[in-house]
Design a protein around this motif. Structure first.
Motif, PDB file in Angstrom:
ATOM      1  N   GLU A 564       5.181  33.059  39.476  1.00 25.81           N
ATOM      2  CA  GLU A 564       5.641  32.706  40.820  1.00 25.81           C
ATOM      3  C   GLU A 564       4.713  31.694  41.481  1.00 25.81           C
ATOM      4  O   GLU A 564       5.151  30.871  42.287  1.00 25.81           O
ATOM      5  CB  GLU A 564       5.734  33.963  41.686  1.00 25.81           C
ATOM      6  CG  GLU A 564       6.845  34.922  41.286  1.00 25.81           C
ATOM      7  CD  GLU A 564       6.898  36.123  42.213  1.00 25.81           C
ATOM      8  OE1 GLU A 564       6.500  35.982  43.391  1.00 25.81           O
ATOM      9  OE2 GLU A 564       7.330  37.195  41.762  1.00 25.81           O
ATOM     10  N   VAL A 565       3.425  31.758  41.154  1.00 18.41           N
ATOM     11  CA  VAL A 565       2.477  30.793  41.705  1.00 18.41           C
ATOM     12  C   VAL A 565       2.819  29.391  41.227  1.00 18.41           C
ATOM     13  O   VAL A 565       2.811  28.422  41.994  1.00 18.41           O
ATOM     14  CB  VAL A 565       1.033  31.169  41.304  1.00 18.41           C
ATOM     15  CG1 VAL A 565       0.063  30.075  41.719  1.00 18.41           C
ATOM     16  CG2 VAL A 565       0.648  32.492  41.928  1.00 18.41           C
ATOM     17  N   ALA A 566       3.144  29.259  39.937  1.00 17.03           N
ATOM     18  CA  ALA A 566       3.506  27.951  39.394  1.00 17.03           C
ATOM     19  C   ALA A 566       4.741  27.402  40.080  1.00 17.03           C
ATOM     20  O   ALA A 566       4.848  26.192  40.335  1.00 17.03           O
ATOM     21  CB  ALA A 566       3.721  28.054  37.887  1.00 17.03           C
ATOM     22  N   GLN A 567       5.680  28.270  40.401  1.00 16.07           N
ATOM     23  CA  GLN A 567       6.876  27.811  41.110  1.00 16.07           C
ATOM     24  C   GLN A 567       6.527  27.291  42.498  1.00 16.07           C
ATOM     25  O   GLN A 567       7.106  26.319  42.972  1.00 16.07           O
ATOM     26  CB  GLN A 567       7.876  28.955  41.210  1.00 16.07           C
ATOM     27  CG  GLN A 567       8.426  29.428  39.868  1.00 16.07           C
ATOM     28  CD  GLN A 567       9.325  30.648  39.991  1.00 16.07           C
ATOM     29  OE1 GLN A 567       9.813  30.964  41.069  1.00 16.07           O
ATOM     30  NE2 GLN A 567       9.513  31.349  38.878  1.00 16.07           N
ATOM     31  N   ARG A 568       5.565  27.911  43.144  1.00 10.71           N
ATOM     32  CA  ARG A 568       5.170  27.496  44.493  1.00 10.71           C
ATOM     33  C   ARG A 568       4.610  26.074  44.491  1.00 10.71           C
ATOM     34  O   ARG A 568       4.755  25.351  45.481  1.00 10.71           O
ATOM     35  CB  ARG A 568       4.129  28.469  45.052  1.00 10.71           C
ATOM     36  CG  ARG A 568       3.682  28.118  46.457  1.00 10.71           C
ATOM     37  CD  ARG A 568       2.592  29.051  46.982  1.00 10.71           C
ATOM     38  NE  ARG A 568       3.109  30.321  47.435  1.00 10.71           N
ATOM     39  CZ  ARG A 568       2.447  31.136  48.287  1.00 10.71           C
ATOM     40  NH1 ARG A 568       1.271  30.773  48.763  1.00 10.71           N
ATOM     41  NH2 ARG A 568       2.967  32.284  48.637  1.00 10.71           N
ATOM     42  N   VAL A 569       3.968  25.668  43.376  1.00 13.28           N
ATOM     43  CA  VAL A 569       3.318  24.353  43.336  1.00 13.28           C
ATOM     44  C   VAL A 569       3.999  23.409  42.335  1.00 13.28           C
ATOM     45  O   VAL A 569       3.420  22.412  41.929  1.00 13.28           O
ATOM     46  CB  VAL A 569       1.822  24.493  42.996  1.00 13.28           C
ATOM     47  CG1 VAL A 569       1.105  25.282  44.076  1.00 13.28           C
ATOM     48  CG2 VAL A 569       1.631  25.171  41.638  1.00 13.28           C
ATOM     49  N   SER A 570       5.240  23.721  41.950  1.00 11.01           N
ATOM     50  CA  SER A 570       5.914  22.936  40.914  1.00 11.01           C
ATOM     51  C   SER A 570       6.228  21.512  41.353  1.00 11.01           C
ATOM     52  O   SER A 570       6.471  20.637  40.513  1.00 11.01           O
ATOM     53  CB  SER A 570       7.205  23.641  40.478  1.00 11.01           C
ATOM     54  OG  SER A 570       8.099  23.759  41.581  1.00 11.01           O
ATOM     55  N   HIS A 571       6.236  21.241  42.660  1.00 10.06           N
ATOM     56  CA  HIS A 571       6.564  19.895  43.147  1.00 10.06           C
ATOM     57  C   HIS A 571       5.344  18.973  43.169  1.00 10.06           C
ATOM     58  O   HIS A 571       5.487  17.779  43.466  1.00 10.06           O
ATOM     59  CB  HIS A 571       7.155  19.978  44.553  1.00 10.06           C
ATOM     60  CG  HIS A 571       6.201  20.537  45.579  1.00 10.06           C
ATOM     61  ND1 HIS A 571       5.885  21.879  45.642  1.00 10.06           N
ATOM     62  CD2 HIS A 571       5.481  19.940  46.573  1.00 10.06           C
ATOM     63  CE1 HIS A 571       5.024  22.085  46.626  1.00 10.06           C
ATOM     64  NE2 HIS A 571       4.762  20.927  47.202  1.00 10.06           N
ATOM     65  N   PHE A 572       4.163  19.490  42.853  1.00  7.97           N
ATOM     66  CA  PHE A 572       2.973  18.641  42.873  1.00  7.97           C
ATOM     67  C   PHE A 572       3.049  17.613  41.739  1.00  7.97           C
ATOM     68  O   PHE A 572       3.433  17.936  40.611  1.00  7.97           O
ATOM     69  CB  PHE A 572       1.709  19.470  42.717  1.00  7.97           C
ATOM     70  CG  PHE A 572       1.383  20.326  43.914  1.00  7.97           C
ATOM     71  CD1 PHE A 572       2.015  20.158  45.131  1.00  7.97           C
ATOM     72  CD2 PHE A 572       0.415  21.319  43.832  1.00  7.97           C
ATOM     73  CE1 PHE A 572       1.718  20.940  46.227  1.00  7.97           C
ATOM     74  CE2 PHE A 572       0.103  22.116  44.916  1.00  7.97           C
ATOM     75  CZ  PHE A 572       0.763  21.932  46.120  1.00  7.97           C
ATOM     76  N   ASN A 573       2.638  16.396  42.033  1.00  9.01           N
ATOM     77  CA  ASN A 573       2.716  15.316  41.057  1.00  9.01           C
ATOM     78  C   ASN A 573       1.508  15.326  40.130  1.00  9.01           C
ATOM     79  O   ASN A 573       0.380  15.550  40.556  1.00  9.01           O
ATOM     80  CB  ASN A 573       2.781  13.955  41.761  1.00  9.01           C
ATOM     81  CG  ASN A 573       4.076  13.766  42.532  1.00  9.01           C
ATOM     82  OD1 ASN A 573       5.139  14.216  42.088  1.00  9.01           O
ATOM     83  ND2 ASN A 573       3.991  13.107  43.678  1.00  9.01           N
ATOM     84  N   GLN A 574       1.788  15.055  38.846  1.00 12.83           N
ATOM     85  CA  GLN A 574       0.698  14.861  37.904  1.00 12.83           C
ATOM     86  C   GLN A 574       0.045  13.511  38.158  1.00 12.83           C
ATOM     87  O   GLN A 574       0.609  12.634  38.815  1.00 12.83           O
ATOM     88  CB  GLN A 574       1.218  14.935  36.468  1.00 12.83           C
ATOM     89  CG  GLN A 574       1.702  16.313  36.070  1.00 12.83           C
ATOM     90  CD  GLN A 574       2.158  16.378  34.632  1.00 12.83           C
ATOM     91  OE1 GLN A 574       2.303  15.364  33.984  1.00 12.83           O
ATOM     92  NE2 GLN A 574       2.375  17.585  34.136  1.00 12.83           N
TER      93      GLN A 574
END
Length: 588
Positions: A564-574
């Motif tokens: 769920e943590v990864a989903q919270r920050v999934s929009h961050f750009n590489q």
């Protein structure tokens, strides 16, 4: 077939490199030992062998930090733009910085011009647990030395990037890799290995810095033999921690993990290396009753022979993947007029430990995160007092495919993971990048198979709080007091640096380089780099001006393992950039 590649990017860059090579001095053992006091170079990972990440510089301070400004950026280029966890080093006007996929760049530190790039050209089939990251290089003599994801050490000529020597440390097809910056002590390159999720054998090894020849090897699992090479002959050093099977059942010690994947620190005062050994394999602790030495432990080793001088286990019979590799930082303080020579470490299990660095004896320990459920505290020897109902259940007792699920805090990614904390000699405080999250975890049956994941557990991770996960904490190691904190929406996954002028620098996944007042925690500065920061900042002075550099590029374990943590920050750009700032003379 594996290949490597060195590329020059312009004739002018090559001329610049040649110019610097005439000015640059070879990096000596004395230079490495004095790095924590040096202001015009950064020649170690950690800004000193003890990795306090404390700079004696004072030009940049709370009164003028608003005038800190970017002066150049460098892109790592291509499609390899993720998981940039490295710390740069700077030698006489040239920056050396590693990047994802086992690459190294030499950069003109004044202009950002790229001088050369080395690309390890990795083989198919590498199995890094936690992204394609690399955390930094070592410099020694005229060499730049780093580890690769296919478990090799590579030494490059610092002026040309050409390979001087290359050594295989372990077999990547068994799950081994190297992600940490090597450590050079008395002419020896000291390295650990990664791969604990694949049932590898953790070890620390020393190689001759000039030739790459193996000097000694020390496994970090009970029952395995260490060796030293004398006059070309292999000599047994004795087995680690006694006979096989004393704290492991059956043959599980043969594939027991305890990987040394974060590298080590060195204390010249005691002439000891400090390394952490990671999680035992498999994660299912019911398959391996016992303390499972030396997994989830801190070790002190003799740098000349690899002998284990002392050990301290933070999570015996680890059943939550709390690991034990987090950095061990030497520091000193006074207690009733007596000078205490200590080391400190903030464990993934949520407890902060202060140990005597001469013998490893427990001095004190305390929680540094808000929520710990797997243990109710530490006893007088620092051993955890377990909460039995919060250990994931044994599937063998139920006859089902998995055992009882428990909710545990911290999550296995830890109260603090790899990201290095900093210690200020001015304030006497540690500045800890930490996270507040929990997990549902359950055990499963598993069998070892070479090169395959060896977990025996499943999990989901979620935030404990709606409005923040990351917490930058200022903690007093003498009392356990949290002096101040900064809450961050996304998890913190980058390192920390502090200065004599009472500034604390770190970055966050939202992309900001941030600076705080070391005493009050007030945020004094921030700059958005455009991608998440999971690297570690440095500072140095050049041409009578103070510089700050940070690597930006979101990635690492959180997007891969974070649920769920990864989903919270999934929009961050590489990303994949080095950002360098300075305080111009006019604004001092």
């Amino acid at each position: 077939m594996k290949r490597c590649h060195v590329k020059y990017f312009a004739l002018t860059a090559l001329v610049t490199a040649m110019t610097f090579s005439l000015q640059a001095q070879a990096v000596t053992d004395e230079d490495l030992l004095n790095d924590h006091m040096t202001t015009d170079r950064v020649v170690t990972d950690g800004m000193g062998m003890q990795k306090q990440r404390f700079s004696p510089l004072t030009r940049l301070n709370a009164d003028n930090i608003e005038d800190l400004r970017p002066v150049w950026t460098l892109s790592f280029g291509g499609e390899k733009q993720r998981g940039q966890e490295s710390q740069p080093v700077v030698v006489d006007g040239v920056m050396y910085v590693s990047a994802s996929y086992s690459r190294v760049f030499a950069v003109d530190a004044r202009t950002g011009d790229e001088l050369w790039e080395y690309n390890a050209r990795l083989p198919d089939g590498i199995m890094p647990c936690c992204d394609v990251i690399n955390r930094g290089v070592a410099v020694y003599d005229n060499l730049v030395i780093f580890g690769t994801l296919d478990a090799r050490l590579v030494a490059l000529d610092k002026d040309t990037g050409r390979v001087v020597w290359r050594k295989t440390v372990a077999d990547y097809q068994e799950g081994y890799s190297i992600t940490a910056a090597p450590l050079v002590v008395n002419g020896k390159v000291i390295t650990g290995v990664a791969g604990g999720e694949f049932g590898v054998i953790g070890k620390v090894e020393a190689y001759d810095a000039m030739t790459g020849n193996l000097v000694w090897t020390r496994p970090t699992l009970e029952g395995h033999m260490g060796y030293i090479w004398k006059d070309g002959e292999k000599v047994e050093m004795g087995i680690s921690g006694g006979e096989a099977g004393q704290t492991w059942p059956g043959d599980l010690w043969k594939t027991g993990g305890a990987a040394t994947w974060l590298g080590g620190t060195y204390d010249p005062d005691t002439n000891l290396l400090f390394f952490g050994a990671g999680n035992p394999a498999p994660w299912n602790s019911h398959m391996r009753p016992g303390d499972n030495l030396y997994s989830s432990s801190r070790l002190a080793l003799n740098p000349d022979t690899g002998e284990i001088v002392w050990s301290f286990q933070t999570t015996p019979n680890d059943g939550w993947d709390y690991d034990g590799v987090n950095e061990v930082i030497p520091f000193e303080y006074e207690d009733n007029g007596q000078l205490i020579k200590a080391v400190a470490t903030a464990d993934r299990n949520g407890f902060f430990y202060v140990l005597n660095r001469e013998d490893g004896k427990f001095i004190r320990g305390f929680p540094f995160v808000d929520k710990i459920t797997w243990a109710s505290g530490l006893d007088e020897n620092g051993r955890p007092v377990y909460v039995p109902e919060n250990r994931p259940g044994n599937p063998a007792e139920t006859g089902e495919s998995q055992g009882k699920t428990v909710t545990t805090a911290p999550a296995f990614l830890g109260g603090k993971n790899w990201m290095p904390m900093a210690y200020s000699q001015e304030t006497g405080l540690f500045y800890i990048p930490s996270n507040e999250w929990e997990m549902d975890i359950w055990n499963e049956d598993v069998s070892y198979r070479k090169g395959a994941a060896y977990l025996g557990a499943g999990f989901t991770i979620r935030p404990i709080n709606e409005d923040y996960i990351g917490v930058l904490r200022a903690v007093d190691p003498r009392t356990g007091e949290e002096v101040w904190r900064y809450n961050n929406y996304a998890p913190l996954w980058g390192g920390v640096m502090t200065t004599k002028s009472n500034l604390v620098f770190t970055g966050n996944p939202e992309g900001y380089l941030m600076a705080f007042d070391a005493l009050s925690g007030e945020m004094l500065y921030r700059f958005n780099t455009g991608s998440g920061i999971v690297g570690t900042p440095i500072t140095w002075e050049m041409d009578d001006e103070q510089y700050v550099s940070i690597v930006s590029g979101w990635g690492g374990a959180v997007p891969l393992w974070g649920g769920e943590v990864a989903q919270r920050v999934s929009h961050f750009n590489q990303g994949g950039m080095v950002f360098t700032f300075k305080l111009p003379k006019a604004y001092e």
